[in-house]
Design a protein around this motif. Structure first.
Motif, mmCIF file in Angstrom:
data_model
loop_
_atom_site.group_PDB
_atom_site.id
_atom_site.type_symbol
_atom_site.label_atom_id
_atom_site.label_comp_id
_atom_site.label_asym_id
_atom_site.label_seq_id
_atom_site.Cartn_x
_atom_site.Cartn_y
_atom_site.Cartn_z
ATOM 1 N N GLU A 1 -2.034 -55.446 -12.173
ATOM 2 C CA GLU A 1 -3.120 -54.840 -11.413
ATOM 3 C C GLU A 1 -4.436 -54.923 -12.178
ATOM 4 N N ASP A 2 -4.387 -54.715 -13.468
ATOM 5 C CA ASP A 2 -5.607 -54.785 -14.273
ATOM 6 C C ASP A 2 -6.218 -56.181 -14.240
ATOM 7 N N LYS A 3 -5.362 -57.193 -14.284
ATOM 8 C CA LYS A 3 -5.879 -58.565 -14.281
ATOM 9 C C LYS A 3 -6.467 -58.927 -12.919
ATOM 10 N N ILE A 4 -5.876 -58.433 -11.845
ATOM 11 C CA ILE A 4 -6.470 -58.649 -10.521
ATOM 12 C C ILE A 4 -7.839 -57.993 -10.458
ATOM 13 N N ASP A 5 -7.952 -56.779 -10.983
ATOM 14 C CA ASP A 5 -9.250 -56.102 -11.023
ATOM 15 C C ASP A 5 -10.261 -56.900 -11.842
ATOM 16 N N ASP A 6 -9.818 -57.476 -12.943
ATOM 17 C CA ASP A 6 -10.721 -58.267 -13.780
ATOM 18 C C ASP A 6 -11.212 -59.518 -13.039
ATOM 19 N N LEU A 7 -10.318 -60.183 -12.325
ATOM 20 C CA LEU A 7 -10.723 -61.363 -11.558
ATOM 21 C C LEU A 7 -11.727 -60.993 -10.482
ATOM 22 N N VAL A 8 -11.491 -59.896 -9.808
ATOM 23 C CA VAL A 8 -12.441 -59.447 -8.783
ATOM 24 C C VAL A 8 -13.797 -59.146 -9.422
ATOM 25 N N ALA A 9 -13.795 -58.523 -10.584
ATOM 26 C CA ALA A 9 -15.047 -58.232 -11.279
ATOM 27 C C ALA A 9 -15.789 -59.519 -11.625
ATOM 28 N N PHE A 10 -15.054 -60.548 -12.039
ATOM 29 C CA PHE A 10 -15.715 -61.821 -12.330
ATOM 30 C C PHE A 10 -16.318 -62.418 -11.054
ATOM 31 N N LEU A 11 -15.577 -62.390 -9.960
ATOM 32 C CA LEU A 11 -16.108 -62.918 -8.703
ATOM 33 C C LEU A 11 -17.348 -62.149 -8.262
ATOM 34 N N GLU A 12 -17.360 -60.861 -8.521
ATOM 35 C CA GLU A 12 -18.545 -60.064 -8.188
ATOM 36 C C GLU A 12 -19.720 -60.414 -9.092
ATOM 37 N N SER A 13 -19.439 -60.907 -10.287
ATOM 38 C CA SER A 13 -20.513 -61.315 -11.202
ATOM 39 C C SER A 13 -21.186 -62.613 -10.754
ATOM 40 N N LEU A 14 -20.664 -63.247 -9.719
ATOM 41 C CA LEU A 14 -21.272 -64.460 -9.180
ATOM 42 C C LEU A 14 -22.360 -64.146 -8.163
ATOM 43 N N THR A 15 -22.624 -62.864 -7.906
ATOM 44 C CA THR A 15 -23.648 -62.459 -6.946
ATOM 45 C C THR A 15 -25.022 -62.540 -7.589
ATOM 46 N N GLY A 16 -25.925 -63.269 -6.956
ATOM 47 C CA GLY A 16 -27.273 -63.439 -7.487
ATOM 48 C C GLY A 16 -28.084 -62.157 -7.436
ATOM 49 N N ALA A 17 -28.958 -61.974 -8.434
ATOM 50 C CA ALA A 17 -29.803 -60.786 -8.483
ATOM 51 C C ALA A 17 -30.736 -60.715 -7.280
ATOM 52 N N THR A 18 -31.128 -61.872 -6.749
ATOM 53 C CA THR A 18 -32.045 -61.906 -5.604
ATOM 54 C C THR A 18 -31.347 -62.388 -4.330
ATOM 55 N N ALA A 19 -30.033 -62.279 -4.288
ATOM 56 C CA ALA A 19 -29.294 -62.793 -3.130
ATOM 57 C C ALA A 19 -29.706 -62.124 -1.820
ATOM 58 N N ARG A 20 -30.105 -60.869 -1.898
ATOM 59 C CA ARG A 20 -30.522 -60.146 -0.693
ATOM 60 C C ARG A 20 -32.017 -60.283 -0.416
ATOM 61 N N ASP A 21 -32.722 -60.932 -1.305
ATOM 62 C CA ASP A 21 -34.177 -61.064 -1.184
ATOM 63 C C ASP A 21 -34.521 -62.539 -1.051
ATOM 64 N N ARG A 22 -34.458 -63.044 0.162
ATOM 65 C CA ARG A 22 -34.634 -64.473 0.406
ATOM 66 C C ARG A 22 -36.107 -64.814 0.618
ATOM 67 N N PRO A 23 -36.520 -66.041 0.298
ATOM 68 C CA PRO A 23 -37.941 -66.396 0.392
ATOM 69 C C PRO A 23 -38.509 -66.418 1.810
ATOM 70 N N PHE A 24 -37.676 -66.708 2.822
ATOM 71 C CA PHE A 24 -38.163 -66.751 4.197
ATOM 72 C C PHE A 24 -37.683 -65.553 5.014
ATOM 73 N N GLY A 25 -36.405 -65.313 4.989
ATOM 74 C CA GLY A 25 -35.852 -64.195 5.744
ATOM 75 C C GLY A 25 -35.819 -64.456 7.244
ATOM 76 N N ARG A 26 -35.681 -63.396 7.985
ATOM 77 C CA ARG A 26 -35.589 -63.454 9.446
ATOM 78 C C ARG A 26 -36.977 -63.354 10.064
ATOM 79 N N PRO A 27 -37.344 -64.294 10.944
ATOM 80 C CA PRO A 27 -38.656 -64.189 11.597
ATOM 81 C C PRO A 27 -38.657 -63.080 12.644
ATOM 82 N N VAL A 28 -39.818 -62.524 12.912
ATOM 83 C CA VAL A 28 -39.938 -61.483 13.935
ATOM 84 C C VAL A 28 -39.918 -62.095 15.329
#
Length: 441
Positions: free
Chosen positions: A405-432
């Motif tokens: 179980e600990d190793k599964i948690d560690d793998l999930v933590a690594f996959l979560e570390s692949l999330t970009g710091a600006t992933a939610r802040d895109r240069p164009f976004g959704r137009p109005v």
């Protein structure tokens, strides 16, 4: 000592004694991605959200690849043409306009598809760089795919426009769907005319494209290239903790994520398929993921099943094999698998560790499928086919890996570390708004 070498040495020091040293990829840089023009990308952003490109003017690219859902839709299998709304709240429509079929596969993530090494797209690889038809690609459009597309992402942008249950609609409903019934490329001039006769689009294309002097010259090629430039600039992401680690920041990963990285590149063997800068070998592998939905097979095979790569290659050895997905920002793009079988990263990690056991333990409530009463009788009908179950279960390219179980948690933590710091802040976004005046969702 180079940053990559230092990172590799730190990784080795963090691994337990039994972990074999896997090769870390080099850091991603902007130079690894195809060039894209911001002015063209601005047009692409509007087209991406504009329903003018669908047969019935009721769905856009963004419906299944929305900013609110990190470029996906949050569903296991999408609700395409005829539905209403976005994301998990999307409904299947009513009356004669209701959907006739679920989209057979999970909406693919868009992250980093502008990488120069990308040469195959879609879960079954039905679009790939190739000289087979003298137009640069082997695609569902075969020799009718037009010349002049800037790359594989531009070619990909044109394919959903011609798909009945995704964007085109049914034959008797509109001129686009009717034209596709004659030949796939017959629809693209109709869509291009819709776009170029809208004054704002016409002006923008003339301004952005050196090859366009008059709106009358706009074709589906420029439309595809504009959408591709938008997708490249909008969804390129390489500022995650893992990227910082590869670039030499030894403190970028938490201890748990560092242990997970050791497993990923060591005992767990994840990098056997999830290799390279994008964490994908761009090859096809059978994982024995649970089967459900309408499936996707060959034209002469009406069964509710999904044969994966075999549907494109017609080779029996390719049955149930699907393209390895890239993993940047994977924590944002649930559910997981070619059909969204698992709602969490933990679930898909557990499946990789114990594929057949997890297949047997999987239950239909794990799939995120909006209620569609008239389709529900076939949603899980594939499970009733004993021979199909046996064939599917026998096709497996990964071996079980004992993980605590600990190793599964560690793998999930690594996959979560692949999330970009600006992933939610895109240069164009959704137009109005969009130039067609159609509603933006």
């Amino acid at each position: 000592m180079t940053p990559t070498r230092a990172a590799h040495l730190l990784l080795l020091s963090l691994w337990p004694a039994w972990a074999a040293a896997g090769a870390l990829p080099p850091p991603l840089t902007d130079a690894d991605f195809r060039d894209a023009d911001p002015a063209k990308a601005r047009i692409g952003q509007l087209l991406f959200y504009d329903k003018i490109l669908s047969g019935n003017r009721n769905i856009s690219c963004s419906t299944c690849h929305h900013h609110d859902h990190a470029g996906g839709d949050g569903l296991s299998l999408g609700i395409g043409e005829g539905g209403s709304g976005i994301g998990p709240e999307r409904t299947p429509g009513t009356g004669d306009d209701r959907i006739m079929k679920r989209v057979p596969r999970n909406a693919s993530a868009l992250w980093n598809l502008g990488h120069r090494d990308i040469d195959v797209l879609f879960h079954d690889g039905r679009l790939e760089a190739s000289d087979l038809y003298d137009n640069g690609f082997n695609s569902p459009a075969q020799e009718w795919l037009p010349l002049g597309l800037d790359g594989i992402l531009a070619a990909q942008a044109l394919i959903p426009l011609t798909a009945q249950f995704e964007m085109a609609g049914n034959i008797r409903e509109n001129d686009v769907a009717g034209a596709i019934n004659d030949r796939i490329d017959a629809a693209w001039p109709i869509l291009a005319k819709r776009v170029r006769t809208i004054p704002q689009y016409g002006e923008m294309f003339v301004e952005a494209f050196d090859t366009i002097d008059d709106p009358a010259e706009i074709t589906i090629v420029e439309i595809g290239n504009a959408i591709a430039d938008f997708e490249i600039l909008e969804w390129t992401s390489h500022d995650s903790p893992f990227d910082a680690y590869l670039d030499g920041d030894e403190q970028a990963l938490s201890p748990k994520a560092a242990r997970g990285m050791g497993l990923f590149y060591g005992k767990a063997g994840c990098d056997g398929c999830h290799s390279g800068q994008l964490l994908s070998d761009q090859q096809f592998h059978a994982l024995a993921l649970p089967q459900f939905g309408p499936g996707r097979t060959r034209l002469f095979d009406p069964a509710a099943r999904d044969v994966g790569r075999m549907g494109e290659s017609d080779r029996l050895e390719d049955a149930y094999r699907f393209r390895t997905p890239p993993l940047r920002n994977v924590a944002l793009t649930a559910p997981y698998g070619h059909n969204g079988a698992y709602p969490t990263l933990e679930g898909i990690v557990r499946h990789h560790a114990r594929p057949r056991a997890m297949l047997e333990a999987w239950t239909p409530d794990m799939a995120h499928l909006p209620g569609v009463p008239w389709l529900e009788p076939i949603d899980f009908v594939v499970a009733e086919n004993r021979r199909e179950r046996a064939r599917h279960r026998a096709a497996l390219d990964i071996e079980p890996v004992p993980l605590t179980e600990d190793k599964i948690d560690d793998l999930v933590a690594f996959l979560e570390s692949l999330t970009g710091a600006t992933a939610r802040d895109r240069p164009f976004g959704r137009p109005v708004t969009v130039p067609s005046g159609l509603p933006v969702e």
